[in-house]
Design a protein around this motif. Sequence first.
Motif, PDB file in Angstrom:
ATOM      1  N   PHE A 267       0.851  -1.184   0.000  1.00 51.62           N
ATOM      2  CA  PHE A 267       0.000   0.000   0.000  1.00 51.62           C
ATOM      3  C   PHE A 267       0.891   1.240   0.000  1.00 51.62           C
ATOM      4  CE2 PHE A 267      -1.990   3.444   2.464  1.00 51.62           C
ATOM      5  CZ  PHE A 267      -3.028   3.744   1.589  1.00 51.62           C
ATOM      6  N   THR A 268       0.674   2.108  -0.966  1.00 50.65           N
ATOM      7  CA  THR A 268       1.504   3.298  -1.127  1.00 50.65           C
ATOM      8  C   THR A 268       0.862   4.507  -0.468  1.00 50.65           C
ATOM      9  OG1 THR A 268       2.400   2.502  -3.233  1.00 50.65           O
ATOM     10  CG2 THR A 268       2.552   4.867  -2.811  1.00 50.65           C
ATOM     11  N   GLU A 269       1.595   5.147   0.429  1.00 49.16           N
ATOM     12  CA  GLU A 269       1.127   6.381   1.059  1.00 49.16           C
ATOM     13  C   GLU A 269       1.495   7.562   0.154  1.00 49.16           C
ATOM     14  OE1 GLU A 269       1.211   6.345   5.662  1.00 49.16           O
ATOM     15  OE2 GLU A 269       3.087   5.402   5.046  1.00 49.16           O
ATOM     16  N   ARG A 270       0.640   7.832  -0.800  1.00 47.84           N
ATOM     17  CA  ARG A 270       0.937   8.906  -1.752  1.00 47.84           C
ATOM     18  C   ARG A 270       1.116  10.260  -1.068  1.00 47.84           C
ATOM     19  NH1 ARG A 270      -0.491   8.326  -7.259  1.00 47.84           N
ATOM     20  NH2 ARG A 270       0.173  10.495  -7.430  1.00 47.84           N
ATOM     21  N   LEU A 271       0.461  10.454   0.060  1.00 51.18           N
ATOM     22  CA  LEU A 271       0.572  11.717   0.784  1.00 51.18           C
ATOM     23  C   LEU A 271       1.984  11.961   1.314  1.00 51.18           C
ATOM     24  CD1 LEU A 271      -2.710  11.706   2.924  1.00 51.18           C
ATOM     25  CD2 LEU A 271      -2.239  13.092   0.898  1.00 51.18           C
TER      26      LEU A 271
ATOM     27  N   ALA B 297      11.219  11.302  -0.992  1.00 51.87           N
ATOM     28  CA  ALA B 297      12.130  12.049  -1.861  1.00 51.87           C
ATOM     29  C   ALA B 297      13.220  12.747  -1.070  1.00 51.87           C
ATOM     30  CB  ALA B 297      11.349  13.064  -2.680  1.00 51.87           C
ATOM     31  N   ALA B 298      12.913  13.127   0.168  1.00 50.81           N
ATOM     32  CA  ALA B 298      13.897  13.799   1.016  1.00 50.81           C
ATOM     33  C   ALA B 298      14.785  12.807   1.757  1.00 50.81           C
ATOM     34  CB  ALA B 298      13.185  14.709   2.020  1.00 50.81           C
ATOM     35  N   GLY B 299      14.571  11.502   1.545  1.00 49.60           N
ATOM     36  CA  GLY B 299      15.445  10.496   2.133  1.00 49.60           C
ATOM     37  C   GLY B 299      14.895   9.794   3.348  1.00 49.60           C
ATOM     38  N   GLN B 300      13.630   9.975   3.662  1.00 52.56           N
ATOM     39  CA  GLN B 300      13.037   9.348   4.839  1.00 52.56           C
ATOM     40  C   GLN B 300      12.448   7.981   4.488  1.00 52.56           C
ATOM     41  OE1 GLN B 300      10.267  12.290   6.475  1.00 52.56           O
ATOM     42  NE2 GLN B 300      11.637  13.890   5.723  1.00 52.56           N
ATOM     43  N   GLU B 301      12.462   7.066   5.466  1.00 55.59           N
ATOM     44  CA  GLU B 301      11.894   5.732   5.298  1.00 55.59           C
ATOM     45  C   GLU B 301      10.473   5.714   5.843  1.00 55.59           C
ATOM     46  OE1 GLU B 301      12.965   2.967   3.837  1.00 55.59           O
ATOM     47  OE2 GLU B 301      14.804   3.946   3.150  1.00 55.59           O
ATOM     48  N   LEU B 302       9.577   5.063   5.110  1.00 56.65           N
ATOM     49  CA  LEU B 302       8.192   4.935   5.537  1.00 56.65           C
ATOM     50  C   LEU B 302       7.909   3.521   6.010  1.00 56.65           C
ATOM     51  CD1 LEU B 302       6.287   6.861   2.703  1.00 56.65           C
ATOM     52  CD2 LEU B 302       7.283   7.763   4.819  1.00 56.65           C
TER      53      LEU B 302
ATOM     54  N   VAL C  64      -3.243  13.906   9.761  1.00 54.30           N
ATOM     55  CA  VAL C  64      -3.996  13.674   8.515  1.00 54.30           C
ATOM     56  C   VAL C  64      -3.314  12.599   7.681  1.00 54.30           C
ATOM     57  CG1 VAL C  64      -4.686  14.717   6.319  1.00 54.30           C
ATOM     58  CG2 VAL C  64      -4.997  15.987   8.460  1.00 54.30           C
ATOM     59  N   SER C  65      -2.004  12.701   7.513  1.00 50.12           N
ATOM     60  CA  SER C  65      -1.262  11.751   6.684  1.00 50.12           C
ATOM     61  C   SER C  65      -1.273  10.342   7.278  1.00 50.12           C
ATOM     62  CB  SER C  65       0.184  12.224   6.502  1.00 50.12           C
ATOM     63  OG  SER C  65       0.229  13.473   5.845  1.00 50.12           O
ATOM     64  N   ALA C  66      -1.297  10.276   8.613  1.00 50.67           N
ATOM     65  CA  ALA C  66      -1.231   8.976   9.288  1.00 50.67           C
ATOM     66  C   ALA C  66      -2.591   8.298   9.429  1.00 50.67           C
ATOM     67  CB  ALA C  66      -0.611   9.147  10.669  1.00 50.67           C
ATOM     68  N   SER C  67      -3.680   8.992   9.128  1.00 48.42           N
ATOM     69  CA  SER C  67      -5.014   8.473   9.446  1.00 48.42           C
ATOM     70  C   SER C  67      -5.534   7.360   8.535  1.00 48.42           C
ATOM     71  CB  SER C  67      -6.020   9.631   9.450  1.00 48.42           C
ATOM     72  OG  SER C  67      -6.136  10.221   8.168  1.00 48.42           O
ATOM     73  N   PRO C  68      -5.171   7.267   7.247  1.00 48.55           N
ATOM     74  CA  PRO C  68      -5.818   6.257   6.393  1.00 48.55           C
ATOM     75  C   PRO C  68      -5.646   4.817   6.839  1.00 48.55           C
ATOM     76  CG  PRO C  68      -4.862   7.966   5.023  1.00 48.55           C
ATOM     77  CD  PRO C  68      -4.387   8.221   6.423  1.00 48.55           C
ATOM     78  N   VAL C  69      -4.420   4.383   7.163  1.00 48.54           N
ATOM     79  CA  VAL C  69      -4.223   2.968   7.511  1.00 48.54           C
ATOM     80  C   VAL C  69      -5.000   2.590   8.768  1.00 48.54           C
ATOM     81  CG1 VAL C  69      -2.532   1.210   8.155  1.00 48.54           C
ATOM     82  CG2 VAL C  69      -2.040   2.776   6.272  1.00 48.54           C
TER      83      VAL C  69
END
Length: 391
Positions: free
Chosen positions: A43-47, A53-58, A360-365
Amino acid sequence: MNTEHRIVILGAGYTGMLAAVRLARRTRKQHVRITLVNPSPRFTERLRMHQVAAGQELADYRIDDILTGTGIQFVQGWATSIDPAAGHVVVDRNRTLPYDDLVYALGSSTDTSIVPGAADHAWTLDNPRTARHFADRLNAVAAQGGTLTVCGGGLTGIEAATEIADSHPELRVTLISVGAPGTMMGDKARGYLNRTLDRLGIIREIGSAVTKVLPDAVELSNGTIVSADMTLWTTGTRVAPLATQAGIETDARGLIVVDQTLRSISHPNIHAVGDAAAVRMPWGQIHGTCQSGMPTAAYTADTIARQLRGKTVRPFRFGYFHQPVSLGRRDGVIQFTRSDDTPGRCYLTGRLAAAYKESVSASPVPLFRFSRRMNVPVKLKAGRPATTQPA
C-alpha cells in the motif's frame, strides 16, 4: 447457478482500499465476493512521497495484511482492459475477472507529456521506487552543493521543495510556478508560507511557464534558463486511459462521468471514486485529493451495500474543510476552508500545523483497520457526518 454477487475493485490506493474494506464489512452477511486488483503488493502512502524524496523511510504496509480477516481476494497485477458489455476485467492480459459491480479507483499520475523534455529529464513522485531513486541521486547532488528545480507551485510542489530544503540545506532549491505559491490560501496563511520559503532559502521563479526541460536546466517562457542538476516535476495530472478505451463515458481529461450516486452515466454498474471520477457539486467539480477521494470511496461502499438490500440511496454530497500543507517535519500551514475550497478566516501554523498534517497523513491505515471491524463515520465538513449511509 452462481448466486454470488461479484464486486471487482480496481486500484488499492486510498480510495480503492477504503471502498474494499468498508464494503466487506457492510456486506459480511450477504453472498458477496469482493476482489481487489493492484499492481503492487504494498500500500503506497501517496501523501508522503515528498518525505521519501527527502530520504526518509516509511512504514511497509502490505495489502494482504491490511485485508486480513475481510474475506477480500487480492489479485496482484495490472488491469489491462475492461469489457462492460461482458462484465469482466482482464488482468495482465491473461486473467479474466467477471463482475456484477465494478469500482474504478485507478487514480492519477503526474503528467510529463505536455512540456518537451519533462518525460526524459524530470523526476516525478508517483511511486515509492521512483521517489527512493530520486532520494539517492539527490544525496549525491547535495553533497556537491548542487541545484534542484521543482516545477509546480501547487501543494505537492510546495511540500516537496520545503521538505527537501529542510533536509538538505546545502542544496540550492528553486521553485517554479506560473502563479504565486499558496494562491489557494488566505493572505495571512500565504504570508506565513512565503516567510517559510524565505527561511529555507528557496528561490522562486514566478509568472512564467516551463517551456522545455533540458538535461541540466529548465527553460521558461520569458527566455530565462534556470540551471538544475535535478528537476522535479509536480504539475499536471493524467488518468489511466482504461475507461475511455472501454467505451465508458469520460470527460476531456478521461475522468468517468458519474451521476449523483457516483455511478457511470453510461454503465450504471460501474462506480468511479477519487480522482478517477468527474464529480460535480452545486459549487463546481471536486478536484482530486485524498480529502475528497476518501468520502467518495466510503459513499460508494455504502451505496452498493444498500442497493444489494433493495434500499434507497441518497445523492452524494461533499464539502471541503481544510488545506493541510507540511513545510518540513517541524513546520506547516493549515488553511481552513469553505465547502467550495475557498479560504476561510481560520488558519494554523508552525509545529501545531505540522502535528495536524501528520495526523492527517497517518489516518488512512488506521481507518482501514478500524473499518474491518466497525462502520466508521467519514467526516466531510466540520463535524458533519459524511455522505455515509446506514447499510
